[in-house]
Motif scaffolding. Structure first.
Motif, mmCIF file in Angstrom:
data_model
loop_
_atom_site.group_PDB
_atom_site.id
_atom_site.type_symbol
_atom_site.label_atom_id
_atom_site.label_comp_id
_atom_site.label_asym_id
_atom_site.label_seq_id
_atom_site.Cartn_x
_atom_site.Cartn_y
_atom_site.Cartn_z
ATOM 1 N N GLY A 92 0.811 -1.212 0.000
ATOM 2 C CA GLY A 92 0.000 0.000 0.000
ATOM 3 C C GLY A 92 0.841 1.257 0.000
ATOM 4 O O GLY A 92 0.543 2.221 -0.712
ATOM 5 N N SER A 93 1.907 1.287 0.799
ATOM 6 C CA SER A 93 2.760 2.488 0.834
ATOM 7 C C SER A 93 3.554 2.637 -0.452
ATOM 8 O O SER A 93 3.788 3.764 -0.912
ATOM 9 N N GLU A 94 3.958 1.535 -1.057
ATOM 10 C CA GLU A 94 4.663 1.613 -2.344
ATOM 11 C C GLU A 94 3.740 2.169 -3.427
ATOM 12 O O GLU A 94 4.162 2.974 -4.267
ATOM 13 N N TYR A 95 2.493 1.750 -3.393
ATOM 14 C CA TYR A 95 1.508 2.264 -4.344
ATOM 15 C C TYR A 95 1.313 3.769 -4.163
ATOM 16 O O TYR A 95 1.306 4.538 -5.140
ATOM 17 N N MET A 96 1.168 4.215 -2.920
ATOM 18 C CA MET A 96 0.970 5.638 -2.651
ATOM 19 C C MET A 96 2.216 6.459 -2.984
ATOM 20 O O MET A 96 2.112 7.592 -3.474
ATOM 21 N N ALA A 97 3.388 5.909 -2.732
ATOM 22 C CA ALA A 97 4.619 6.625 -3.056
ATOM 23 C C ALA A 97 4.693 6.910 -4.550
ATOM 24 O O ALA A 97 5.058 8.015 -4.976
ATOM 25 N N LYS A 98 4.316 5.928 -5.340
ATOM 26 C CA LYS A 98 4.336 6.092 -6.796
ATOM 27 C C LYS A 98 3.258 7.068 -7.258
ATOM 28 O O LYS A 98 3.517 7.933 -8.106
ATOM 29 N N LYS A 99 2.065 6.954 -6.687
ATOM 30 C CA LYS A 99 0.946 7.798 -7.107
ATOM 31 C C LYS A 99 1.125 9.246 -6.667
ATOM 32 O O LYS A 99 0.746 10.175 -7.398
ATOM 33 N N GLU A 100 1.723 9.468 -5.492
ATOM 34 C CA GLU A 100 1.753 10.793 -4.889
ATOM 35 C C GLU A 100 3.141 11.436 -4.887
ATOM 36 O O GLU A 100 3.323 12.509 -4.305
ATOM 37 N N GLY A 101 4.112 10.802 -5.516
ATOM 38 C CA GLY A 101 5.440 11.402 -5.615
ATOM 39 C C GLY A 101 6.191 11.452 -4.303
ATOM 40 O O GLY A 101 6.923 12.412 -4.029
ATOM 41 N N LEU A 102 6.019 10.415 -3.473
ATOM 42 C CA LEU A 102 6.726 10.331 -2.199
ATOM 43 C C LEU A 102 7.955 9.434 -2.335
ATOM 44 O O LEU A 102 7.991 8.544 -3.181
ATOM 45 N N THR A 103 8.957 9.668 -1.511
ATOM 46 C CA THR A 103 10.119 8.784 -1.449
ATOM 47 C C THR A 103 9.971 7.908 -0.204
ATOM 48 O O THR A 103 9.868 8.414 0.915
#
Length: 425
Positions: free
Chosen positions: A209-220
């Motif tokens: 879930g966090s990997e998905y959000m990092a990709k979608k929202e430009g997070l590292t």
């Protein structure tokens, strides 16, 4: 609550499956003779798990291991539900009976407990520990076909018409948790997000879930994998602070969450921290970590808490206190009650269909598409490939609240969760 405690893998699924293979021969016991489907005088079709007018149900829980507090709350809530279910007439006059086995979060005991009970029960309203459920999933789907409602929220358990996850899975829950950090706690595109997670099904599914959000929202994403035996989060906090994270997700147990939040406060790492539903227990408010938890910690949950302002929640609180006056209230009570209520509803529907066989109960559950037992989230069981809900509630520790948690964001599904499909094994 695998809990949702009881939800991490301390051994690999392969290792547990090996134990299953060693004990599988026990499943073809002579007592299976005469267990074929039959018709009662009242026209009700019955089969395995029905003895006379008794519906035999199995509970595989942890009462003495790392998730003993959760297991006790879940199990007592289910025993309370069964008592009330039977007092109200049961299903077509058949009364439910729980047979409880404590596996102590030990893989050998969990698999042996399943092997012992599976031939004689109609199903399991509780099986705590996602790796243990995963280890017997092929057998459940293949030869047993008995309904299992796990106290675990791994997406890896999806896809079976018999093993049914209640509520949002860990990956979806994490997506909703990060959405909360971005919408309400200042995390933004370009920031670094820390994720401390257990190795195994629970933590690694949350990590998806966090990997998905990092990709979608430009997070590292700054990852910190830990073991269930790791209790001091000093090294993890040091690494996260050095990386400059602006928010942290923890997918572990209550003990690890308390250490992380307490150490972060001492180290002046002021990033907001949010945990999955199993990363908190109200007992933490009696520890030295309490001030930090009250100030800078939140939890994503698949339902409203035990202290919810609904008639059903208030009745459960009163009934549970009367039944277990010496025990504290926590969200394990909600999880246990909800699973028992789902199973009970399936039994009632199967009764209406005059089919109390395993197949009849499984079919009845598939017909439940809008089940709500008063804890704020409607559950849809019609699609085995999907969790019954994509919504999460955001909670915050609160000493004055019943169960030690208050609602800071009502049940909701983030836009990112709407566009996400869990990986089904």
């Amino acid at each position: 609550m695998n809990p949702r405690n009881g939800r991490t893998r301390m051994v690999t699924v392969t290792a547990v499956a090996t134990l299953l293979a060693l004990t599988a021969a026990c499943s073809s016991k002579a007592k299976d003779d005469g267990d074929g489907d039959k018709q009662s005088a009242g026209g009700i079709k019955t089969g395995k798990g029905i003895t006379g007018k008794t519906i035999n149900l199995g509970v595989l829980t942890d009462m003495t291991g790392v998730y003993a507090t959760l297991g006790k709350s879940v199990t007592q809530a289910q025993q309370l539900y069964v008592k009330q279910f039977n007092a109200a007439g049961g299903a077509c006059g058949y009364k439910a009976k729980l047979t409880v086995r404590d596996h102590g979060y030990d893989p050998q005991k969990a698999v042996a407990g399943y092997t012992e009970l599976a031939p004689d029960v109609l199903g399991f309203p509780q099986f705590l520990g996602s790796p243990f459920v995963a280890a017997v999933k092929k057998r459940i789907d293949g030869q047993d076909k008995a309904l299992v409602l796990p106290q675990a929220w791994s997406a890896h358990l999806l896809g079976s018409p018999y093993v049914r996850v209640i509520g949002s899975t860990y990956d979806i829950e994490t997506i909703n948790a990060i959405d909360f950090l971005m919408k309400e706690k200042g995390l933004k595109k370009g920031d670094k997000l820390g994720h401390v997670y257990f190795e195994g099904d629970y933590g690694e599914n949350a990590l998806q879930g966090s990997e998905y959000m990092a990709k979608k929202e430009g997070l590292t994403l700054v990852k910190q994998k830990i073991k269930p035996t790791d209790n001091d989060m000093t090294a993890q906090v040091t690494a996260l602070k050095k990386a400059g994270v602006k928010g942290v997700v923890i997918s572990a147990g209550p003990r690890q969450a308390a250490s992380l939040v307490g150490v972060a406060a001492a180290a002046k790492l002021n990033a907001p921290i949010i945990g999955n539903n199993s990363a908190y227990s109200p007992q933490l408010l009696g520890t030295q970590a309490a001030p930090a938890l009250l100030k800078n910690y939140w939890v994503a949950s698949p339902s409203l808490p035990i202290g919810a302002d609904t008639p059903e929640a208030k009745k459960l609180v009163a009934d549970y206190k009367e039944a277990y006056p010496k025990d504290s209230l926590d969200n394990g009570v909600v999880a246990g009650w909800t699973a028992a209520a789902v199973f009970g509803e399936a039994l009632k529907k199967a009764c209406e269909d005059k089919d109390l066989t395993r197949e009849g109960v499984d079919k009845a559950l598939l017909s439940l598409s809008d089940f709500d037992n008063g804890f704020g989230v409607a559950q849809d069981f019609s699609d085995p490939k999907a969790p019954s809900s994509h919504e999460s509630v955001i909670l915050q520790p609160d000493k004055s609240a019943v169960g030690g948690m208050k609602v800071v964001r009502e049940p909701s599904e983030s836009a990112e969760a709407k566009g996400y499909t869990p990986t089904v094994s």
